[in-house]
Design an enzyme around this catalytic site. Sequence first.
Site, PDB file in Angstrom:
ATOM      1  N   HIS A 140       8.738  -1.819   5.470  1.00 26.37           N
ATOM      2  CA  HIS A 140       9.431  -1.293   4.290  1.00 26.37           C
ATOM      3  C   HIS A 140       8.760  -1.790   3.016  1.00 26.37           C
ATOM      4  O   HIS A 140       8.323  -2.943   2.926  1.00 26.37           O
ATOM      5  CB  HIS A 140      10.905  -1.708   4.311  1.00 26.37           C
ATOM      6  CG  HIS A 140      11.770  -0.832   3.476  1.00 26.37           C
ATOM      7  ND1 HIS A 140      11.903  -1.007   2.115  1.00 26.37           N
ATOM      8  CD2 HIS A 140      12.522   0.245   3.796  1.00 26.37           C
ATOM      9  CE1 HIS A 140      12.717  -0.081   1.638  1.00 26.37           C
ATOM     10  NE2 HIS A 140      13.105   0.692   2.642  1.00 26.37           N
ATOM     11  N   HIS A 141       8.684  -0.886   2.010  1.00 26.48           N
ATOM     12  CA  HIS A 141       7.994  -1.218   0.764  1.00 26.48           C
ATOM     13  C   HIS A 141       8.709  -2.323  -0.024  1.00 26.48           C
ATOM     14  O   HIS A 141       8.103  -2.973  -0.886  1.00 26.48           O
ATOM     15  CB  HIS A 141       7.865   0.037  -0.107  1.00 26.48           C
ATOM     16  CG  HIS A 141       6.755  -0.037  -1.115  1.00 26.48           C
ATOM     17  ND1 HIS A 141       6.023  -1.176  -1.355  1.00 26.48           N
ATOM     18  CD2 HIS A 141       6.258   0.898  -1.963  1.00 26.48           C
ATOM     19  CE1 HIS A 141       5.126  -0.941  -2.303  1.00 26.48           C
ATOM     20  NE2 HIS A 141       5.251   0.307  -2.688  1.00 26.48           N
ATOM     21  N   SER A 142       9.963  -2.566   0.260  1.00 30.72           N
ATOM     22  CA  SER A 142      10.677  -3.666  -0.401  1.00 30.72           C
ATOM     23  C   SER A 142      10.135  -5.019   0.049  1.00 30.72           C
ATOM     24  O   SER A 142      10.372  -6.043  -0.604  1.00 30.72           O
ATOM     25  CB  SER A 142      12.177  -3.587  -0.105  1.00 30.72           C
ATOM     26  OG  SER A 142      12.413  -3.663   1.297  1.00 30.72           O
ATOM     27  N   ASN A 317       6.838  -7.226  -3.684  1.00 31.07           N
ATOM     28  CA  ASN A 317       5.821  -6.505  -4.438  1.00 31.07           C
ATOM     29  C   ASN A 317       5.347  -7.309  -5.631  1.00 31.07           C
ATOM     30  O   ASN A 317       6.123  -8.029  -6.263  1.00 31.07           O
ATOM     31  CB  ASN A 317       6.392  -5.170  -4.915  1.00 31.07           C
ATOM     32  CG  ASN A 317       6.664  -4.208  -3.771  1.00 31.07           C
ATOM     33  OD1 ASN A 317       5.876  -3.329  -3.489  1.00 31.07           O
ATOM     34  ND2 ASN A 317       7.790  -4.384  -3.088  1.00 31.07           N
TER      35      ASN A 317
END
Length: 467
Positions: A140-142, A317
């Site tokens: 997941h990009h989180s 990120n």
Amino acid sequence: MSRKVLKANDSAWLYAESHRTPMQVAMLATFRVPEDRPDFVRDLVSRWREVREFAAPFNYLLKMAPLPSWKELTPEEIDLDYHFRHNALPRPGSQRELGVLVSRLHSQKMDRRYPLWECHMIEGLEDEAGQQWSMYMKVHHSQIDGVGGIRLLRRILSADPETRGMLPPWAVGTHGPDQSGLPPKEKAPVPAQHQTAPIAAAVSSASAVAGSLGRTYSESLMGTQDADRAVPFRAPKTVFNGRIHTPRRFATQHYPIDRLRAVSTATGGSLNDVFLALCGGAMRRYLTELGDLPSESLIANVPVSVREAGDGAGVGNAITFLYSSLGTDVAAPVERIRVIQASTKLGKERLPQVGSLAMDAYTAVLMAPFMSQSILGFGGRGRPASNVVISNVPGPAEARYLDGSRLEEIYPVSLLFNGQALNITAVSYDGEFNIGFTGCRDSIPSLQRIAVHAGEELEALEAALGL
């Protein structure tokens, strides 16, 4: 167990997620089966199934209340059979069948009742040189961005072809053993402007962030930006910028990186400017074929890493964004790259020179209108913030191996939003420049044509420059 509250910028990827727009990033890595070990994949899968050690973020379970946070699970609480899967292509497996499988795997939103990652081992791929196999892994990009993902890859794979008994990705993570066999990079020194007194530094950072945001959005709202400067919500609407659906398409392209470097040297710009020019030219050709090329230039959203050199892979990120013209209103390839160079130069100059916390705040405010559209479901209904996301992440410069199996190619597989049906992301590796094109199956017919056009644009640039 302990919980780790997510940063606002990481939480946004969770709130923006839907079944049509899963917020996951992935890599597709293809390896060569060692000639003396024809059962390599079967044996590796069997051995990895016995590894029940989990490092961050592979042992994190999402809890949304009262605030988005990660709960750290014990090994006994993680169902490895759910996350680790063995697939096979129909023989003889080709790149087309691999692309179809990856497109299907990447279309599926991950179940939040489990840690947000999957690892798929894919065998049955063949080429003229013999047997290959692939590993498709999504997170997941989180939890991870492009640079963090490549730094994680560097930890997983070895530079030594003789290394054996290597651990799977979930046992390495961001804090497990580094399997690269290379010495760790030294942490970059703190820039002088970040070493000032805390109060003075805070005031200076706030001023820089406010000034940059003020100029960006005042120009966007008033439409008075410099001719070469791209700003959000001034992009023309195209077939890339409507509402999207769940199914994905994935295409690839790769070139020797020296070809791009030769063009960048001849034009006096960066390698990334050349990459943007290839993408802009490819999209111009594609839209011309559809009879949908706007008179205004398309605008790219370009992620920029702000992760410090000694930060390791990191969970979460560490990116911000700049906007760049793609020069799609310019027919001549060399003139187009000049437009892109001028635009990216202005975009970089407007990024505030501040520390990580202030940069997080800048990014949150910069992306707030766009992310709000995604979260509230309005994306793809009005004028787009940009036409496409284009990202370039440097990968390992040397060959890498997994238990003696050589990594041949690696491609990034990225995410899409309503209003942004195409993502183009590149990773360099061992002298090659590998590009992954991720698109909405229903919005972009024949996605492979854009990948082919990118190669044609490189040839056109080389011919125009006499290379």
